[in-house]
Design an enzyme around this catalytic site. Structure first.
Site, PDB file in Angstrom:
ATOM      1  N   ALA A   9       0.147  -4.065   0.773  1.00 26.93           N
ATOM      2  CA  ALA A   9       1.344  -3.467   0.166  1.00 26.93           C
ATOM      3  C   ALA A   9       2.111  -4.485  -0.663  1.00 26.93           C
ATOM      4  CB  ALA A   9       2.238  -2.905   1.266  1.00 26.93           C
ATOM      5  N   ARG A  15       2.855   0.599 -13.030  1.00 28.92           N
ATOM      6  CA  ARG A  15       2.897   1.910 -13.696  1.00 28.92           C
ATOM      7  C   ARG A  15       3.925   2.861 -13.097  1.00 28.92           C
ATOM      8  NH1 ARG A  15      -3.067   3.586 -13.520  1.00 28.92           N
ATOM      9  NH2 ARG A  15      -3.174   1.857 -12.058  1.00 28.92           N
ATOM     10  N   LYS A  22       6.252  -0.157  -5.035  1.00 26.26           N
ATOM     11  CA  LYS A  22       5.510   1.108  -5.067  1.00 26.26           C
ATOM     12  C   LYS A  22       5.410   1.778  -3.703  1.00 26.26           C
ATOM     13  CE  LYS A  22       0.904   1.371  -5.879  1.00 26.26           C
ATOM     14  NZ  LYS A  22      -0.294   1.459  -6.737  1.00 26.26           N
ATOM     15  N   GLN A  75       2.331 -12.282   0.647  1.00 29.78           N
ATOM     16  CA  GLN A  75       1.397 -12.735  -0.395  1.00 29.78           C
ATOM     17  C   GLN A  75       2.271 -13.032  -1.625  1.00 29.78           C
ATOM     18  OE1 GLN A  75      -1.112  -9.800  -2.254  1.00 29.78           O
ATOM     19  NE2 GLN A  75      -2.752 -11.266  -2.644  1.00 29.78           N
ATOM     20  N   THR A  81      -7.185  -8.066  -3.946  1.00 31.98           N
ATOM     21  CA  THR A  81      -7.192  -7.429  -2.622  1.00 31.98           C
ATOM     22  C   THR A  81      -7.795  -8.341  -1.549  1.00 31.98           C
ATOM     23  OG1 THR A  81      -9.212  -6.305  -3.348  1.00 31.98           O
ATOM     24  CG2 THR A  81      -7.195  -5.024  -3.409  1.00 31.98           C
ATOM     25  N   GLY A 104      -1.488   0.554   1.215  1.00 33.94           N
ATOM     26  CA  GLY A 104      -0.181   1.179   1.415  1.00 33.94           C
ATOM     27  C   GLY A 104       0.061   2.362   0.500  1.00 33.94           C
ATOM     28  N   ASN A 170     -15.521   3.598  -4.342  1.00 40.42           N
ATOM     29  CA  ASN A 170     -14.861   2.841  -3.284  1.00 40.42           C
ATOM     30  C   ASN A 170     -13.425   3.321  -3.074  1.00 40.42           C
ATOM     31  OD1 ASN A 170     -14.196   0.807  -1.457  1.00 40.42           O
ATOM     32  ND2 ASN A 170     -13.579  -0.607  -3.085  1.00 40.42           N
ATOM     33  N   TYR A 349      34.466  22.794   5.534  1.00 40.54           N
ATOM     34  CA  TYR A 349      33.866  21.502   5.828  1.00 40.54           C
ATOM     35  C   TYR A 349      34.207  21.132   7.266  1.00 40.54           C
ATOM     36  CZ  TYR A 349      33.079  16.541   6.242  1.00 40.54           C
ATOM     37  OH  TYR A 349      32.649  15.325   6.696  1.00 40.54           O
ATOM     38  N   TYR A 370      38.740  11.906   7.221  1.00 39.37           N
ATOM     39  CA  TYR A 370      38.705  10.571   6.605  1.00 39.37           C
ATOM     40  C   TYR A 370      40.083  10.242   6.069  1.00 39.37           C
ATOM     41  CZ  TYR A 370      36.820   6.868   3.539  1.00 39.37           C
ATOM     42  OH  TYR A 370      36.540   5.689   2.927  1.00 39.37           O
TER      43      TYR A 370
HETATM   44  C1  UD1 Z   1      -9.147  -1.084  -5.539  1.00 37.17           C
HETATM   45  C2  UD1 Z   1     -10.612  -1.474  -5.337  1.00 37.17           C
HETATM   46  C3  UD1 Z   1     -11.497  -0.431  -6.022  1.00 37.17           C
HETATM   47  C4  UD1 Z   1     -11.199   0.950  -5.446  1.00 37.17           C
HETATM   48  C5  UD1 Z   1      -9.723   1.265  -5.610  1.00 37.17           C
HETATM   49  C6  UD1 Z   1      -9.402   2.545  -4.893  1.00 37.17           C
HETATM   50  C7  UD1 Z   1     -10.709  -3.900  -5.247  1.00 37.17           C
HETATM   51  C8  UD1 Z   1     -11.054  -5.122  -5.959  1.00 37.17           C
HETATM   52  N1  UD1 Z   1     -10.857  -2.758  -5.918  1.00 37.17           N
HETATM   53  O1  UD1 Z   1      -8.880  -1.202  -6.925  1.00 37.17           O
HETATM   54  O2  UD1 Z   1     -12.861  -0.742  -5.781  1.00 37.17           O
HETATM   55  O3  UD1 Z   1     -11.997   1.904  -6.083  1.00 37.17           O
HETATM   56  O4  UD1 Z   1      -8.909   0.225  -5.041  1.00 37.17           O
HETATM   57  O5  UD1 Z   1      -8.068   2.899  -5.136  1.00 37.17           O
HETATM   58  O6  UD1 Z   1     -10.364  -3.953  -4.076  1.00 37.17           O
HETATM   59  N2  UD1 Z   1      -2.767  -5.390  -3.375  1.00 37.17           N
HETATM   60  C9  UD1 Z   1      -2.134  -6.444  -2.759  1.00 37.17           C
HETATM   61  N3  UD1 Z   1      -2.280  -7.697  -3.280  1.00 37.17           N
HETATM   62  C10 UD1 Z   1      -3.066  -7.943  -4.362  1.00 37.17           C
HETATM   63  C11 UD1 Z   1      -3.699  -6.851  -4.978  1.00 37.17           C
HETATM   64  C12 UD1 Z   1      -3.551  -5.593  -4.458  1.00 37.17           C
HETATM   65  O7  UD1 Z   1      -1.420  -6.266  -1.768  1.00 37.17           O
HETATM   66  O8  UD1 Z   1      -3.159  -9.104  -4.744  1.00 37.17           O
HETATM   67  C13 UD1 Z   1      -2.591  -4.046  -2.815  1.00 37.17           C
HETATM   68  C14 UD1 Z   1      -1.893  -3.099  -3.753  1.00 37.17           C
HETATM   69  O9  UD1 Z   1      -0.507  -3.117  -3.531  1.00 37.17           O
HETATM   70  C15 UD1 Z   1      -2.507  -1.760  -3.371  1.00 37.17           C
HETATM   71  C16 UD1 Z   1      -3.896  -2.125  -2.894  1.00 37.17           C
HETATM   72  O10 UD1 Z   1      -3.872  -3.483  -2.584  1.00 37.17           O
HETATM   73  O11 UD1 Z   1      -1.832  -1.153  -2.291  1.00 37.17           O
HETATM   74  C17 UD1 Z   1      -4.962  -1.856  -3.951  1.00 37.17           C
HETATM   75  O12 UD1 Z   1      -4.701  -2.633  -5.099  1.00 37.17           O
HETATM   76  P1  UD1 Z   1      -4.942  -2.077  -6.544  1.00 37.17           P
HETATM   77  O13 UD1 Z   1      -4.516  -3.101  -7.499  1.00 37.17           O
HETATM   78  O14 UD1 Z   1      -4.386  -0.712  -6.668  1.00 37.17           O
HETATM   79  O15 UD1 Z   1      -6.538  -2.000  -6.577  1.00 37.17           O
HETATM   80  P2  UD1 Z   1      -7.407  -1.140  -7.563  1.00 37.17           P
HETATM   81  O16 UD1 Z   1      -7.486  -1.848  -8.843  1.00 37.17           O
HETATM   82  O17 UD1 Z   1      -6.922   0.249  -7.571  1.00 37.17           O
HETATM   83 MG    MG Z   2      -5.075   1.246  -7.055  1.00 34.66          MG
END
Ligand code: UD1
Ligand code: MG
Length: 451
Positions: A9, A15, A22, A75, A81, A104, A170, A349, A370
């Site tokens: 998270a 976006r 988020k 982090q 991820t 998250g 995935n 009220y 109040y």
């Molecule tokens: C990721 C997967 C992708 C999958 C998709 C599904 C990887 C590399 N890719 O991509 O294969 O199809 O999710 O939705 O894992 N986050 C962190 N720290 C970071 C990066 C991300 O906490 O450094 C958290 C984000 O807040 C989010 C989650 O990890 O909750 C996923 O990150 P996001 O950047 O959305 O990954 P995707 O590019 O969507």
């Molecule tokens: Mg994503």
């Protein structure tokens, strides 16, 4: 086998175009993070680690708000991820069990799906959750399978044209025993199109070690991720559709289901009737056989059997309605208990108050709770009659079977059985009205001649 959840998270959610992290954007009144924690709780986790980054203080507060035992690791830089999961390494040092990685921002995951992943862990070292997409989408990684063996996960950006055609996708979720997972993560590289440490590389690294890697399949709708306000609105709509269907199945009448807005925790008893355009904020319980009439707004309140609320009523946190209470149109109730059979039918009220059984609160009555600095309580006894347009200036009490004259401003306590009248006495001047009319009409005529 004990389980640790790692909930990612830390991302900013660019976006979303928001100052709020988020995962704190709400779906049906609860932050997405709570939805993820709730799903994860089905595994009865021994540990829950939330990886926070953007808005970490807020994310931490929200995590603790759901579960005071949740651990939050930071982090500081979002390097991917895999790097995010690595932040839980110290917290989980020596943890002898499975890790399940959740995102998250995927609020619809079903508990059964997590259970299936853990079941698959019995025969495989690493289990990834995937789904078949109806339409190919650049935002997802592809699962490269050989039979039921997952060879590797390839992100769209890094994929060949052939790999991009793969529909098995995935979800991002993964289960693996803690020691193996952190071992594998230590070997991640960021040599890819995004320059990030992908958690997905774990699949390939595990295969290289001769470990068994597989993917479990779930429904695409379960993995719906929220990246934008449009996604958020769609996620909320999906939640509403399911929650309404669940209420209908539980024997609640929704006269116009599509117009009723529910919260993640709305409880409505069997044979209750919910009219159109009712909004439920968090923490509302409506008992069996109660009626919530059209255009009412409820939050943090309890409505007992046989009560009728609305139309156009507002119940705010701490509103406690006992059985057979009536709360009518344009009435607001806050932090107040209404005992059995009490009635507040029009334009009132009632705040920081208790209203005794079978008391009637006349139209336009206000508890003046109040003073500009502090809140004060109003106590009304049982079977009392509060005249229309009474101002009850708190702190004040009105006894059992007492009455107030309409238009009264009640500033001191009224004892049991007494009638209190606190308004200017009526003065009557015979013939005065006609005289006034004549004077005014004559004046108007003079003005019209003059112009
Ligand atoms: C990721 C997967 C992708 C999958 C998709 C599904 C990887 C590399 N890719 O991509 O294969 O199809 O999710 O939705 O894992 N986050 C962190 N720290 C970071 C990066 C991300 O906490 O450094 C958290 C984000 O807040 C989010 C989650 O990890 O909750 C996923 O990150 P996001 O950047 O959305 O990954 P995707 O590019 O969507
Ligand atoms: Mg994503």
């Amino acid at each position: 086998m004990s389980v640790a959840l790692i909930i990612l998270a830390a991302g900013k959610g660019t976006r979303m175009n928001s100052d709020l992290p988020k995962v704190l954007h709400p779906i049906a009144g609860a932050p997405m993070l709570h939805h993820a924690m709730q799903t994860g709780s089905a595994l009865d986790p021994a540990r829950t680690i939330v990886v926070a980054g953007h808005g970490a203080d807020q994310v931490q507060a929200a995590a603790w708000n759901y579960d005071t035992q949740a651990e939050v690791v930071i982090q500081a830089e979002q390097l991917g991820t895999g790097h995010a999961v690595d932040q839980a390494r110290d917290a989980l040092a020596g943890f002898d069990g499975d890790v399940v990685v959740l995102f998250g921002d995927t609020p619809f995951l079903q508990p059964e799906t997590l259970e299936r992943m853990l079941a698959a862990r019995k025969d495989h070292d690493v289990v990834v959750l995937g789904f078949d997409v109806a339409e190919l989408q650049p935002r997802y990684g592809r699962l490269v399978m050989e039979g039921d063996r997952l060879l590797r996960i390839v992100e769209y950006k890094d994929a060949t044209e052939n790999e991009r055609q793969i529909r098995f996708t995935n979800s991002g979720l993964l289960a693996c025993d803690a020691a193996t997972l952190f071992d594998l993560i230590a070997g991640l590289s960021n040599d890819n199109a995004s320059g990030e440490y992908y958690l997905t590389q774990v699949a390939e690294l595990a295969n290289a070690r001769g470990l068994s890697v597989t993917a479990v399949k779930c429904n695409e709708a379960e993995t719906l991720g929220v990246d934008s306000r449009t996604d958020l609105a769609a996620a909320d709509a999906l939640f509403q559709t399911r929650a309404r269907a669940a209420l209908l199945a539980d024997g609640v009448t929704l006269a116009a289901p599509d117009t009723v807005y529910l919260s993640f925790d709305t409880v409505v008893g069997r044979d209750a009737l919910i009219e159109p355009n009712v909004v439920f904020g968090p923490d509302v319980t409506v008992e069996s056989g109660a009626t919530i009439r059209a255009f009412s707004h409820l939050e943090g309140c309890h409505v007992a059997r046989g009560s009728i609320v609305g139309p156009y009523a507002r119940l705010r946190p701490g509103a406690e309605l006992a059985e057979d209470v009536r709360v009518g149109n344009f009435v607001e109730i806050k932090n107040a208990t209404l005992a059995e059979g009490a009635k507040v039918n029009h334009l009132s009220y009632i705040g920081d108050a208790s209203i005794g059984a079978a008391s009637n609160i006349g139209a336009g009555t206000i508890t003046c709770n109040y003073d500009g600095v502090m809140k004060h309580r109003t106590e009304v006894g049982a079977r009392a009659f509060i005249g229309s347009n009474t101002m009850l200036v708190a702190p004040v009490s009105v006894g059992d079977e007492a009455m107030t004259g309409s238009g009264s401003v009640i500033t001191s306590d009224v004892e049991d059985g007494a009638l209190a009248i606190a308004r200017a006495p009526q003065v009557e001047k015979p013939g005065m009205a006609r005289k006034l009319f004549e004077m005014l009409k004559a004046k108007k005529a003079r003005q019209q001649r003059g112009s």
